[in-house]
Design an enzyme around this catalytic site. Structure first.
Site, PDB file in Angstrom:
ATOM      1  N   ASN A   9       0.872  -1.181   0.000  1.00 38.55           N
ATOM      2  CA  ASN A   9       0.000   0.000   0.000  1.00 38.55           C
ATOM      3  C   ASN A   9       0.906   1.226   0.000  1.00 38.55           C
ATOM      4  OD1 ASN A   9      -1.818   2.042   0.482  1.00 38.55           O
ATOM      5  ND2 ASN A   9      -2.294   1.409   2.591  1.00 38.55           N
ATOM      6  N   LYS A  11       0.079   4.272  -0.280  1.00 43.62           N
ATOM      7  CA  LYS A  11      -0.549   5.465   0.301  1.00 43.62           C
ATOM      8  C   LYS A  11      -0.301   6.676  -0.622  1.00 43.62           C
ATOM      9  CE  LYS A  11       0.002   3.243   4.720  1.00 43.62           C
ATOM     10  NZ  LYS A  11       0.094   3.318   6.169  1.00 43.62           N
ATOM     11  N   HIS A  91      -9.473   1.473   5.053  1.00 39.62           N
ATOM     12  CA  HIS A  91      -8.161   1.573   5.706  1.00 39.62           C
ATOM     13  C   HIS A  91      -8.289   2.510   6.905  1.00 39.62           C
ATOM     14  CE1 HIS A  91      -4.000   2.619   6.484  1.00 39.62           C
ATOM     15  NE2 HIS A  91      -3.686   1.485   5.888  1.00 39.62           N
ATOM     16  N   GLU A  93      -6.574   4.839   7.954  1.00 39.15           N
ATOM     17  CA  GLU A  93      -6.346   6.267   7.665  1.00 39.15           C
ATOM     18  C   GLU A  93      -7.588   6.887   7.038  1.00 39.15           C
ATOM     19  OE1 GLU A  93      -2.718   5.616   5.487  1.00 39.15           O
ATOM     20  OE2 GLU A  93      -1.780   4.976   7.367  1.00 39.15           O
ATOM     21  N   GLU A 160      -5.683  -5.181  10.376  1.00 41.83           N
ATOM     22  CA  GLU A 160      -4.619  -4.218  10.644  1.00 41.83           C
ATOM     23  C   GLU A 160      -4.855  -3.503  11.978  1.00 41.83           C
ATOM     24  OE1 GLU A 160      -2.465  -2.793   6.910  1.00 41.83           O
ATOM     25  OE2 GLU A 160      -4.245  -1.562   7.066  1.00 41.83           O
ATOM     26  N   GLY A 166       2.799   1.461  10.950  1.00 40.23           N
ATOM     27  CA  GLY A 166       3.907   2.415  10.894  1.00 40.23           C
ATOM     28  C   GLY A 166       4.657   2.619  12.207  1.00 40.23           C
ATOM     29  N   SER A 206       3.272  -2.886  10.257  1.00 36.42           N
ATOM     30  CA  SER A 206       4.696  -3.126  10.486  1.00 36.42           C
ATOM     31  C   SER A 206       5.181  -4.488   9.975  1.00 36.42           C
ATOM     32  CB  SER A 206       5.040  -2.946  11.968  1.00 36.42           C
ATOM     33  OG  SER A 206       4.777  -1.603  12.360  1.00 36.42           O
TER      34      SER A 206
END
Ligand code: PGA
Length: 242
Positions: A9, A11, A91, A93, A160, A166, A206
């Site tokens: 991904n 992003k 997602h 985000e 996730e 991250g 991660s």
């Protein structure tokens, strides 16, 4: 047998030129054992798709209507027209920054399936929910609301944990397997064991060349959704060949 699928991904990273050069190198490293995809910015889709061969190119978001007065949105019908293979929905985000809800995720997944595009449906608990040991109930609710009335065997689910994205931190392997199994048992209740058995469940958060092998050995984990480690050709190539 569920074929493992690893998706990078990107992003809102990577230039078009950089992406095309990355793709041509990545194509040489893909083998038959796994499927490999990259989710690119919508602006890059057409070019990336026309240069792809073994690597699946997908989108990072779409809208849940075919067409209309939705300035700035991405039509699933156009995604189909340009031969987009998959699209990430929900997602964390998008949930956090663009208020995407379980209901919207479900509507988007339905539309994608209508257009023969594989939805990659993301679920995962926030840090506070993890701390309060509310992971299981959070995931159950997300699966129930995001995955209703779908041809679920044609979907990919990405687990996730938001706190693992991250950060370099991940749940333990047995915890990841337990959530993979939980997702499959929830889908069995909603559909059938046969359908749930066909759904590929990815882990994301991660993922690196160091932990990918152990993740793929877990019974209910069939791939990974990879952020940071998918942006460098060296690390992503190592990761997919591990
Ligand atoms: P990360 O991101 O691999 O950088 O943790 C994963 C994701 O956001 O899908």
């Amino acid at each position: 047998m569920r074929k493992p699928i690893i998706i990078g991904n990107w992003k809102m990273n990577m230039s078009l030129k950089g992406g095309l050069s990355f793709l041509s190198k990545l194509e040489k490293n893909v083998n038959e054992k796994i499927e490999v995809g990259i989710a690119v910015q919508s602006v890059s889709l057409v070019d990336m798709i026309s240069h792809s061969n073994n690597v699946l190119i997908g989108a990072q978001n779409c809208f849940y209507e075919d067409a209309g007065p939705y300035t700035g949105e991405i039509s699933p019908v156009l995604l189909k027209e340009i031969k987009t293979k998959f699209c990430i929905v929900g997602h964390s985000e998008r949930r956090a920054l663009f208020n995407e809800t379980n209901e919207m995720v479900n509507k988007k997944a339905c539309k994608l399936l209508d257009n023969n595009i594989t939805p990659v449906i993301c679920v995962g608990e926030m840090f506070e929910q993890h701390e309060k040991k509310q992971t299981k109930e959070t995931i159950k609710k997300q699966i129930k609301e995001c995955c209703q009335d779908l041809k679920v065997e044609n979907c990919i689910i990405a687990y996730e944990p938001v706190w693992a994205i991250g950060t370099g931190e991940t749940p333990r392997l047995d915890e990841i397997q337990a959530i993979g199994a939980l997702i499959r048992s929830e889908l069995t209740k909603m559909y059938s064991a046969k359908q749930a058995g066909q759904v590929r469940i990815q882990y994301g958060g991660s993922v690196s060349e160091e932990n990918i092998k152990q993740l793929l050995e877990l019974e209910d984990i069939d791939g990974a959704l990879v952020g940071g480690a998918s942006l460098k050709i060296k690390s992503f190539s190592k990761l997919i060949s591990a």
